[in-house]
Design a protein around this motif. Structure first.
Motif, PDB file in Angstrom:
ATOM      1  N   ILE A   3     -16.624  20.058  -7.060  1.00 18.02           N
ATOM      2  CA  ILE A   3     -16.686  18.770  -6.818  1.00 18.02           C
ATOM      3  C   ILE A   3     -15.590  17.962  -6.963  1.00 18.02           C
ATOM      4  O   ILE A   3     -14.663  18.393  -7.835  1.00 18.02           O
ATOM      5  N   SER A   4     -15.259  16.938  -6.274  1.00 20.08           N
ATOM      6  CA  SER A   4     -14.028  16.191  -6.396  1.00 20.08           C
ATOM      7  C   SER A   4     -13.789  15.448  -7.685  1.00 20.08           C
ATOM      8  O   SER A   4     -14.781  15.187  -8.469  1.00 20.08           O
ATOM      9  N   ARG A  57     -21.192  16.668   5.776  1.00 19.39           N
ATOM     10  CA  ARG A  57     -20.473  15.994   6.719  1.00 19.39           C
ATOM     11  C   ARG A  57     -19.588  16.973   7.573  1.00 19.39           C
ATOM     12  O   ARG A  57     -18.933  16.822   8.694  1.00 19.39           O
ATOM     13  N   LYS A  58     -19.325  18.199   6.967  1.00 21.99           N
ATOM     14  CA  LYS A  58     -18.520  19.210   7.781  1.00 21.99           C
ATOM     15  C   LYS A  58     -18.764  20.386   7.217  1.00 21.99           C
ATOM     16  O   LYS A  58     -19.324  20.921   6.148  1.00 21.99           O
ATOM     17  N   ILE A  59     -18.849  21.304   8.156  1.00 22.88           N
ATOM     18  CA  ILE A  59     -19.263  22.886   7.967  1.00 22.88           C
ATOM     19  C   ILE A  59     -18.249  23.601   8.375  1.00 22.88           C
ATOM     20  O   ILE A  59     -17.586  23.683   9.636  1.00 22.88           O
ATOM     21  N   ILE A  60     -17.357  24.474   7.421  1.00 19.13           N
ATOM     22  CA  ILE A  60     -16.234  25.399   7.806  1.00 19.13           C
ATOM     23  C   ILE A  60     -16.937  26.705   7.735  1.00 19.13           C
ATOM     24  O   ILE A  60     -17.633  27.341   6.978  1.00 19.13           O
ATOM     25  N   SER A  61     -16.618  27.525   8.985  1.00 19.89           N
ATOM     26  CA  SER A  61     -17.258  28.636   9.191  1.00 19.89           C
ATOM     27  C   SER A  61     -15.775  29.856   8.910  1.00 19.89           C
ATOM     28  O   SER A  61     -14.701  29.749   9.382  1.00 19.89           O
ATOM     29  N   ASN A  74      -6.318  15.530  -6.475  1.00 23.36           N
ATOM     30  CA  ASN A  74      -6.219  14.381  -6.024  1.00 23.36           C
ATOM     31  C   ASN A  74      -6.952  14.169  -4.769  1.00 23.36           C
ATOM     32  O   ASN A  74      -6.749  13.091  -4.135  1.00 23.36           O
ATOM     33  N   GLY A  75      -7.833  14.998  -4.735  1.00 26.77           N
ATOM     34  CA  GLY A  75      -9.199  14.811  -3.672  1.00 26.77           C
ATOM     35  C   GLY A  75      -8.599  15.073  -2.241  1.00 26.77           C
ATOM     36  O   GLY A  75      -9.436  14.875  -1.123  1.00 26.77           O
ATOM     37  N   LYS A  76      -7.480  15.747  -2.099  1.00 27.28           N
ATOM     38  CA  LYS A  76      -6.912  15.890  -0.687  1.00 27.28           C
ATOM     39  C   LYS A  76      -7.189  17.127  -0.055  1.00 27.28           C
ATOM     40  O   LYS A  76      -7.246  17.386   1.165  1.00 27.28           O
ATOM     41  N   ASP A 117      -7.802  20.362   4.709  1.00 27.45           N
ATOM     42  CA  ASP A 117      -7.624  19.015   4.467  1.00 27.45           C
ATOM     43  C   ASP A 117      -9.270  18.600   4.166  1.00 27.45           C
ATOM     44  O   ASP A 117     -10.165  18.917   4.765  1.00 27.45           O
ATOM     45  N   LEU A 118      -9.373  18.149   2.741  1.00 30.73           N
ATOM     46  CA  LEU A 118     -10.828  17.952   2.418  1.00 30.73           C
ATOM     47  C   LEU A 118     -11.563  16.710   3.063  1.00 30.73           C
ATOM     48  O   LEU A 118     -12.808  16.887   3.474  1.00 30.73           O
TER      49      LEU A 118
END
Length: 219
Positions: A3-4, A57-61, A74-76, A117-118
């Protein structure tokens, strides 16, 4: 899962089409006000007051086993360690545990530390150097960790080392060697120039990273 630091983004691994953790979900956590607005909208549509289902929001495979992930302070950035399949087109069935004849696809003998990139979920770089030697049915967890300034990320390796890379340039900057077995976890001290690593050799190592003027702790 991670978690950010501001509590606004939740990241977790999942297997959408299989029991293998090969996907990353990026989920925005609604504020209290937004939550009540979403709940009110749901009730106005005549739906029951069940827990809200928030879509990613986004799914990365990834094309392999995700071993661990972390969100930068820094949440980036988002970083994950992956053992990639040897065949890019490897197929994993929906329920491999129900097929006694099924064997997970073979994986390469290294660990790729991926940097994303988050906010956008876009790929930034692959940070190479970590080793993965275990068989596919006994893969170890390897958890990456960002430095307090988010300019660096470190990760353990099955060869007993700890690797450090620059998130700005995507290049290795240091290798720490002392463990005699798999390094599953490493963590940066929030203020002091220290990294702590834990290994399957039943030891915890404390590393001094230069001194207080080290670039690892630059603002």
């Amino acid at each position: 899962s991670a978690i950010s630091s501001d509590g606004k983004v939740f990241v977790t691994t999942t297997g959408i089409t299989s029991s293998v953790a090969d996907k990353i979900w990026i989920v925005d956590i609604p504020s209290e006000q937004k939550y009540h607005e979403m709940l009110a909208e749901k009730l106005s549509e005549g739906q029951k007051e069940d827990p809200l289902v928030i879509q990613p929001r986004k799914i990365i495979s990834e094309r392999g086993f995700i071993l661990g992930l972390h969100v930068s302070p820094n949440g980036k950035f988002l970083s994950c360690c992956v053992r990639n399949y040897t065949a890019p087109d490897a197929i994993v069935p929906i329920s491999p545990e129900l097929d006694e004849s099924f064997h997970h696809p073979p994986v390469v003998n290294d660990v790729s530390t991926q940097l994303y990139d988050l906010e956008s979920g876009e790929f930034i770089a692959t940070l190479d150097g970590c080793v993965g030697m275990s068989e596919v049915d006994r893969i170890f967890l390897i958890l990456p960790q960002f430095s307090p300034c988010s300019n660096f990320v470190c990760a353990g390796s099955e060869d007993g080392s700890v690797r450090i890379w620059s998130t700005k340039f995507g290049i290795p900057v240091a290798t720490l060697e002392a463990h005699t077995d798999v390094v599953n976890f490493c963590a940066w001290h929030p203020k002091l120039p220290i990294i702590v690593s834990g290994s399957d050799d039943f030891t915890i190592k404390v590393w001094k990273v230069q001194d207080e003027t080290s670039p690892f702790y630059a603002n």
